[in-house]
Design a protein around this motif. Structure first.
Motif, PDB file in Angstrom:
ATOM      1  N   ALA A   4       0.917  -1.222  -0.057  1.00 27.21           N
ATOM      2  CA  ALA A   4      -0.059  -0.032  -0.108  1.00 27.21           C
ATOM      3  C   ALA A   4       1.112   1.256   0.039  1.00 27.21           C
ATOM      4  CB  ALA A   4      -0.876   0.008   0.972  1.00 27.21           C
ATOM      5  N   LYS A   5       0.363   2.401  -0.883  1.00 24.25           N
ATOM      6  CA  LYS A   5       1.044   3.559  -0.644  1.00 24.25           C
ATOM      7  C   LYS A   5       0.171   4.641   0.190  1.00 24.25           C
ATOM      8  CE  LYS A   5       3.628   3.154  -4.976  1.00 24.25           C
ATOM      9  NZ  LYS A   5       4.107   3.734  -6.244  1.00 24.25           N
ATOM     10  N   TYR A   6       0.651   5.459   0.733  1.00 25.19           N
ATOM     11  CA  TYR A   6       0.036   6.538   1.322  1.00 25.19           C
ATOM     12  C   TYR A   6       0.448   7.779   0.867  1.00 25.19           C
ATOM     13  CZ  TYR A   6      -1.281   2.951   4.531  1.00 25.19           C
ATOM     14  OH  TYR A   6      -1.987   1.574   5.141  1.00 25.19           O
TER      15      TYR A   6
ATOM     16  N   ASP B 101      -5.073  17.023   6.141  1.00 25.34           N
ATOM     17  CA  ASP B 101      -5.978  16.465   6.753  1.00 25.34           C
ATOM     18  C   ASP B 101      -6.884  15.245   5.558  1.00 25.34           C
ATOM     19  OD1 ASP B 101      -7.293  18.323   4.933  1.00 25.34           O
ATOM     20  OD2 ASP B 101      -8.771  18.532   6.405  1.00 25.34           O
ATOM     21  N   ASN B 102      -5.987  15.023   4.788  1.00 24.76           N
ATOM     22  CA  ASN B 102      -6.459  14.018   3.708  1.00 24.76           C
ATOM     23  C   ASN B 102      -5.376  12.985   3.165  1.00 24.76           C
ATOM     24  OD1 ASN B 102      -8.180  12.739   2.008  1.00 24.76           O
ATOM     25  ND2 ASN B 102      -8.173  14.251   0.474  1.00 24.76           N
ATOM     26  N   VAL B 103      -5.417  11.951   4.140  1.00 23.30           N
ATOM     27  CA  VAL B 103      -4.324  11.012   3.800  1.00 23.30           C
ATOM     28  C   VAL B 103      -5.218   9.778   2.827  1.00 23.30           C
ATOM     29  CG1 VAL B 103      -2.594   9.094   4.460  1.00 23.30           C
ATOM     30  CG2 VAL B 103      -3.163  11.416   5.769  1.00 23.30           C
ATOM     31  N   MET B 104      -4.441   9.769   1.550  1.00 27.42           N
ATOM     32  CA  MET B 104      -4.855   8.681   0.606  1.00 27.42           C
ATOM     33  C   MET B 104      -4.127   7.364   0.795  1.00 27.42           C
ATOM     34  SD  MET B 104      -7.729  10.009  -1.013  1.00 27.42           S
ATOM     35  CE  MET B 104      -7.945   9.287  -2.083  1.00 27.42           C
ATOM     36  N   ARG B 105      -4.860   6.296   0.804  1.00 24.38           N
ATOM     37  CA  ARG B 105      -4.176   4.968   0.680  1.00 24.38           C
ATOM     38  C   ARG B 105      -4.546   4.476  -0.812  1.00 24.38           C
ATOM     39  NH1 ARG B 105      -5.747   0.957   4.964  1.00 24.38           N
ATOM     40  NH2 ARG B 105      -7.791   1.327   4.425  1.00 24.38           N
ATOM     41  N   SER B 106      -3.606   3.890  -1.142  1.00 24.84           N
ATOM     42  CA  SER B 106      -3.636   3.084  -2.663  1.00 24.84           C
ATOM     43  C   SER B 106      -3.135   2.026  -2.753  1.00 24.84           C
ATOM     44  CB  SER B 106      -3.187   4.169  -3.867  1.00 24.84           C
ATOM     45  OG  SER B 106      -2.081   4.348  -3.714  1.00 24.84           O
ATOM     46  N   LYS B 107      -3.631   1.109  -3.561  1.00 22.22           N
ATOM     47  CA  LYS B 107      -3.223  -0.261  -3.765  1.00 22.22           C
ATOM     48  C   LYS B 107      -2.947  -0.704  -5.306  1.00 22.22           C
ATOM     49  CE  LYS B 107      -3.992  -2.163   0.838  1.00 22.22           C
ATOM     50  NZ  LYS B 107      -4.697  -3.048   1.655  1.00 22.22           N
TER      51      LYS B 107
ATOM     52  N   THR C 166     -11.569   5.398  -7.590  1.00 25.43           N
ATOM     53  CA  THR C 166     -10.748   4.666  -8.422  1.00 25.43           C
ATOM     54  C   THR C 166      -9.947   5.671  -9.097  1.00 25.43           C
ATOM     55  OG1 THR C 166     -12.094   2.860  -8.449  1.00 25.43           O
ATOM     56  CG2 THR C 166     -10.424   2.884  -9.861  1.00 25.43           C
ATOM     57  N   ASP C 167      -8.661   5.752  -9.082  1.00 25.24           N
ATOM     58  CA  ASP C 167      -7.775   6.598  -9.956  1.00 25.24           C
ATOM     59  C   ASP C 167      -7.811   5.879 -11.458  1.00 25.24           C
ATOM     60  OD1 ASP C 167      -5.911   8.387 -10.976  1.00 25.24           O
ATOM     61  OD2 ASP C 167      -4.474   7.645  -9.764  1.00 25.24           O
ATOM     62  N   ILE C 168      -8.559   6.472 -12.418  1.00 32.25           N
ATOM     63  CA  ILE C 168      -8.695   6.231 -13.548  1.00 32.25           C
ATOM     64  C   ILE C 168      -7.514   6.439 -14.499  1.00 32.25           C
ATOM     65  CG2 ILE C 168     -10.171   6.537 -15.675  1.00 32.25           C
ATOM     66  CD1 ILE C 168     -11.501   5.134 -13.462  1.00 32.25           C
ATOM     67  N   ASN C 169      -6.790   7.527 -14.071  1.00 34.02           N
ATOM     68  CA  ASN C 169      -5.484   7.727 -15.066  1.00 34.02           C
ATOM     69  C   ASN C 169      -4.305   6.751 -14.676  1.00 34.02           C
ATOM     70  OD1 ASN C 169      -6.652  10.145 -15.799  1.00 34.02           O
ATOM     71  ND2 ASN C 169      -6.152  11.172 -13.964  1.00 34.02           N
ATOM     72  N   SER C 170      -4.659   5.882 -13.802  1.00 35.85           N
ATOM     73  CA  SER C 170      -3.291   5.138 -13.524  1.00 35.85           C
ATOM     74  C   SER C 170      -3.814   3.594 -14.201  1.00 35.85           C
ATOM     75  CB  SER C 170      -3.018   4.675 -11.979  1.00 35.85           C
ATOM     76  OG  SER C 170      -4.090   4.359 -11.501  1.00 35.85           O
TER      77      SER C 170
ATOM     78  N   THR D   5      -8.134   7.565   3.974  1.00 34.79           N
ATOM     79  CA  THR D   5      -7.848   6.754   5.248  1.00 34.79           C
ATOM     80  C   THR D   5      -7.710   7.376   6.554  1.00 34.79           C
ATOM     81  OG1 THR D   5      -6.367   4.820   6.085  1.00 34.79           O
ATOM     82  CG2 THR D   5      -5.303   6.568   4.856  1.00 34.79           C
ATOM     83  N   ASN D   6      -8.345   6.854   7.519  1.00 40.82           N
ATOM     84  CA  ASN D   6      -7.919   7.765   8.862  1.00 40.82           C
ATOM     85  C   ASN D   6      -6.829   7.136   9.567  1.00 40.82           C
ATOM     86  OD1 ASN D   6      -8.505   9.132  10.989  1.00 40.82           O
ATOM     87  ND2 ASN D   6     -10.261   8.084  11.655  1.00 40.82           N
TER      88      ASN D   6
END
Length: 175
Positions: free
Chosen positions: A58-60, A66-72, A132-136, A164-165
């Motif tokens: 996972a990448k953060y 105040d807005n942390v995004m988690r991506s996999k 969902t990140d469409i550009n990726s 993600t919190n």
């Protein structure tokens, strides 16, 4: 309405199995890395199957304080045995696989925008897909030999993202 979190490994696995069960050009579903597929009995491999691979990590990202995004990053491949006589050339087999992967991509986009019957408990409940990140999204040809059988296909790589919190929980620490 529950939110389908494809960053959850079990939900992602079930979602891919659901896609495989519903598409007319997919005869089976396999889950796992290449070693898992290779160690399966060769007689268990259908001529046309969807292969979903687990996330690596996972990448953060903290775009705003105040807005942390988690991506996999997820990878699924549609694999076929090109020697079944249906294709006149290897290129024709790859084109067929790419068309199926594009249909899978279109299905994910449709599910992202709308509603669908739940694939997780409780059955029959509606859900909506997360951001969902469409550009990726990327696709590309892939070849693998399982046992002595050569398969060709097209791999789809996609990034699922969610807020993600990461709140600090003092009860978890001995301070």
């Amino acid at each position: 309405m529950p939110i389908l979190k494809l960053t959850n490994l079990a939900t992602y696995k079930a979602y891919c199995a659901d896609i495989a069960a519903k598409h007319k050009d997919i005869d089976g579903y396999k889950w796992g890395d290449e070693n898992v597929i290779t160690n399966d009995s060769r007689s268990d491999l259908p001529k046309r199957f969807l292969w979903a691979m687990p996330y690596d990590q996972a990448k953060y990202g903290d775009k705003h304080s105040d807005n942390v995004m988690r991506s996999k990053v997820a990878r699924v491949a549609y694999m076929i045995n090109p020697q079944d006589g249906k294709f006149s050339t290897l290129e024709a087999a790859y084109e067929f696989c790419e068309a199926v992967v594009e249909q899978i991509f279109a299905r994910v986009l449709q599910d992202k925008r709308g509603k669908m019957v739940a694939i997780v408990d409780p059955p029959g409940e509606e859900w909506q897909m997360i951001v969902t990140d469409i550009n990726s999204w990327k696709t590309g040809p892939v070849e693998k030999t399982f046992g002595s059988t050569k398969y060709v296909g097209c791999e789809l790589e996609m990034t699922f993202m969610e807020n993600t919190n990461l709140a600090f929980d003092a009860s978890k620490w001995n301070d």
